[in-house]
Design a protein around this motif. Structure first.
Motif, mmCIF file in Angstrom:
data_model
loop_
_atom_site.group_PDB
_atom_site.id
_atom_site.type_symbol
_atom_site.label_atom_id
_atom_site.label_comp_id
_atom_site.label_asym_id
_atom_site.label_seq_id
_atom_site.Cartn_x
_atom_site.Cartn_y
_atom_site.Cartn_z
ATOM 1 N N GLU A 7 0.829 -1.207 0.000
ATOM 2 C CA GLU A 7 0.000 0.000 0.000
ATOM 3 C C GLU A 7 0.866 1.260 0.000
ATOM 4 O O GLU A 7 0.554 2.243 -0.663
ATOM 5 C CB GLU A 7 -0.957 0.001 1.191
ATOM 6 N N HIS A 10 2.143 1.598 -3.501
ATOM 7 C CA HIS A 10 1.029 1.962 -4.386
ATOM 8 C C HIS A 10 0.689 3.445 -4.266
ATOM 9 O O HIS A 10 0.559 4.163 -5.258
ATOM 10 C CB HIS A 10 -0.190 1.089 -4.054
ATOM 11 N N ARG A 11 0.548 3.914 -3.014
ATOM 12 C CA ARG A 11 0.221 5.328 -2.799
ATOM 13 C C ARG A 11 1.340 6.229 -3.288
ATOM 14 O O ARG A 11 1.094 7.275 -3.892
ATOM 15 C CB ARG A 11 -0.040 5.593 -1.323
ATOM 16 N N ALA A 59 2.904 10.599 0.382
ATOM 17 C CA ALA A 59 1.705 9.812 0.072
ATOM 18 C C ALA A 59 1.792 8.422 0.689
ATOM 19 O O ALA A 59 0.832 7.936 1.286
ATOM 20 C CB ALA A 59 1.524 9.710 -1.442
#
Length: 138
Positions: A7, A10-11, A59
């Motif tokens: 994650e 990905h972010r 992010a």
């Protein structure tokens, strides 16, 4: 691979590209206000890579707030530490701040102040939204 690492990556990949766009806008604005402003290719490359990394880390680091088995202080410490290290290194590498103890102390104080001010605002907003949603559910 850990779901949180996936994650994070990905972010970071989704939002990392915004960093260079922001840098380009800032450099364009500075070029209009300072007639003697110029960048070498090395300066531009370093700044572009740096702001990509900052946006990526910023992010990606939001995933720390979603690790369910972590306490709030632990997730905040990880989030804060990752952002502080990334910002400090990028600012020093780009000479946006000089590598001097006094300047680093001021940078740290400002960073801590802004970080906790933003966290406070987010906390109050989320708490208010949660309260409204809970009232609607009742």
């Amino acid at each position: 691979m850990n779901k949180y690492v996936k994650e994070f990556l990905h972010r970071g990949l989704m939002f990392g590209g915004f960093g260079p766009i922001v840098a380009a806008i800032i450099y364009l604005a500075v070029s209009y206000t300072d007639a003697e402003f110029f960048l070498t290719a090395k300066d531009y490359f370093t700044a572009t890579v740096s702001v990509y990394i900052l946006a990526f880390v910023h992010a990606g680091a939001s995933v720390f707030n979603q690790v369910e088995h972590w306490s709030l202080p632990k997730s905040m410490l990880c989030h804060f530490s990752m952002l502080y290290v990334a910002y400090s290194i990028c600012y020093i590498i780009n000479s946006w701040i000089p590598f001097e103890p006094k300047v680093l102390l001021i940078f740290t104080a400002v960073f801590v102040g802004i970080y906790f001010a933003v966290w406070g605002i987010v906390y109050v907003a989320v708490r208010g939204t949660s309260k409204k949603l809970n009232e609607k559910l009742r």
